[in-house]
Design a protein around this motif. Sequence first.
Motif, PDB file in Angstrom:
ATOM      1  N   ILE A 256       0.890  -1.276  -0.008  1.00 52.81           N
ATOM      2  CA  ILE A 256      -0.188  -0.018   0.152  1.00 52.81           C
ATOM      3  C   ILE A 256       0.947   1.374  -0.019  1.00 52.81           C
ATOM      4  N   GLY A 257       0.628   2.006  -0.815  1.00 51.53           N
ATOM      5  CA  GLY A 257       1.474   3.356  -1.409  1.00 51.53           C
ATOM      6  C   GLY A 257       2.466   3.723  -2.161  1.00 51.53           C
ATOM      7  N   VAL A 258       2.640   2.094  -3.116  1.00 51.52           N
ATOM      8  CA  VAL A 258       3.716   2.097  -3.440  1.00 51.52           C
ATOM      9  C   VAL A 258       3.296   2.261  -4.970  1.00 51.52           C
ATOM     10  N   ARG A 259       2.448   2.238  -5.580  1.00 52.81           N
ATOM     11  CA  ARG A 259       0.713   2.556  -7.193  1.00 52.81           C
ATOM     12  C   ARG A 259       0.600   3.770  -6.327  1.00 52.81           C
ATOM     13  N   ALA A 264       1.592   9.683  -8.686  1.00 59.63           N
ATOM     14  CA  ALA A 264       1.062  10.755  -9.093  1.00 59.63           C
ATOM     15  C   ALA A 264       2.996  11.487  -8.797  1.00 59.63           C
ATOM     16  N   MET A 265       4.658  10.723  -8.283  1.00 60.99           N
ATOM     17  CA  MET A 265       5.361  10.539  -9.469  1.00 60.99           C
ATOM     18  C   MET A 265       4.796  10.828 -11.088  1.00 60.99           C
ATOM     19  N   TYR A 271      -0.199  15.069  -5.524  1.00 63.80           N
ATOM     20  CA  TYR A 271       0.294  14.170  -4.119  1.00 63.80           C
ATOM     21  C   TYR A 271      -0.623  14.306  -3.575  1.00 63.80           C
ATOM     22  N   PRO A 272      -1.875  15.014  -3.838  1.00 65.53           N
ATOM     23  CA  PRO A 272      -3.246  15.119  -2.018  1.00 65.53           C
ATOM     24  C   PRO A 272      -3.655  13.919  -2.429  1.00 65.53           C
ATOM     25  N   GLU A 273      -4.035  13.868  -3.967  1.00 66.63           N
ATOM     26  CA  GLU A 273      -5.182  12.959  -3.951  1.00 66.63           C
ATOM     27  C   GLU A 273      -4.358  11.590  -3.839  1.00 66.63           C
ATOM     28  N   GLU A 276      -4.650  10.428  -0.463  1.00 68.71           N
ATOM     29  CA  GLU A 276      -5.628  10.437   0.329  1.00 68.71           C
ATOM     30  C   GLU A 276      -5.784   9.128   0.234  1.00 68.71           C
ATOM     31  N   ARG A 277      -5.347   8.467  -1.272  1.00 70.08           N
ATOM     32  CA  ARG A 277      -5.564   7.464  -1.867  1.00 70.08           C
ATOM     33  C   ARG A 277      -4.862   6.093  -0.681  1.00 70.08           C
ATOM     34  N   ALA A 278      -4.339   5.874  -0.534  1.00 61.34           N
ATOM     35  CA  ALA A 278      -2.765   5.911  -0.628  1.00 61.34           C
ATOM     36  C   ALA A 278      -3.387   5.212   1.750  1.00 61.34           C
ATOM     37  N   LYS A 279      -4.162   6.523   2.368  1.00 59.50           N
ATOM     38  CA  LYS A 279      -4.922   6.526   3.010  1.00 59.50           C
ATOM     39  C   LYS A 279      -6.180   5.711   3.688  1.00 59.50           C
TER      40      LYS A 279
END
Length: 322
Positions: A256-259, A264-265, A271-273, A276-279
Motif C-alpha cells: 500500500i502506497g507504492v502504486r 503521483a510521481m 500528491y494530495p489525491e 488520500e487514496r493510500a490512506k
Amino acid sequence: MSDIENSGGQAGEGRVKNAILIAGPTASGKSALALDLAERMGGVIVNTDSMQGYSVLDVLTARPSAAELARAPHYLYGHVHPSIAYSTGAWLRDVMKLIDEGTFFGRPVIFVGGTGLYFRALAEGISEMPDIPRQVRDRWRYELQEQGAAKLHRILLREDSAAGMMLKPTDGQRIVRALEVLDASGRSILDWQAMRGRPLIDRDSARFFVIEPERAALVSRIEARFDRMLDSGALEEVRRLAALGLDADLPAMKAIGVRELQAAMAGELSYPEAIERAKIATRQYAKRQATWFRHQLGPEWHRLRTGYGMETTISTDLFGAT
C-alpha cells in the motif's frame, strides 16, 4: 519468575514451546506491544507479516526502526528482495531454519504481525509444495501475459480438471500456480495440498492474542502514520523500488502506497489525491484483516478489545495480577 518468563526453547519434534502470538490489523499497536513484552521477558520477536519481510520498503511497511531493533532481537524483517514472490511456505521454512539453528533456545519467542495465513501455518502447519524451477515459473508467467488467464484456465481444465474446476477463469495467479506445480512435479496441486504439514509451535503451551481496536481510533492512527511515513522518506523508497524495474504483479509492488505514490510521481495523480487514496487503501486493508481475524481465528485466541490500553490486559494474562 513465571513459567512464561522462563520459557523458550523447543518442544518435541522441533516445535517452539510457550510461544506468544500477537495478531492484529495494521497500525493497531501490535509491534509496540511485542517489543514491550520482549524487553520485559528477554525474548525475541519474529516478523509474522508478509510485507515487512521485504527489503527496500522499510518505511512504507512500517517495519521497526533502528532504535526499536536495538532494543530486542528481531528476525525475518527486510530479509527478502522485492524481486522475489515470498510465500507462506517460504516464511514457514525460514522459521523452521531459525528453530533448527537453535536461535530461540532458552528465550521466549513472540510472533507478531498482520498476515493471518502465516499465523495459521505456524499453529496448524501447511501443505508442503514442490520447488518450482525458475524456468518453469518464468514460462507460465510469460504465458499468462501472452495468452491471458481464460486460455490458461482451459489448459488447466484439460490437464488437471479437478484443480481447474475449483478456480475462476479470471484468477490468473492461482491458475499459473496450479500449472507450474503440475509442470514441475507431475502431480496436481490438490494432491500436494492434501498433505498437511505439522505446526511449528506447541499449541498446548502457546498464548494467542488478537488486537481488536476501536475503529475510529484505528482510522486516526492510520492517517497519522501515513503522514509520518511521508516525512520519513516513503517517496524515496518508492523511487528506489521503481528503479529496480520489477514486474508490477510481484507482491512487494502491491504494498500500500507504492502504486499511489508512483502515480503521483508520474503526474497521473496530484500528491494530495495519491496520499488520500493510500490512506483509504490502508483503512480498507485494516478492515479486511480485522474481518479475517474475527472469522478465522478460533476460541483459543484471546481478543484484546481494550484498544490501545491493552498492555494491562495482556500482562495480566501472561504474568498474573501484580
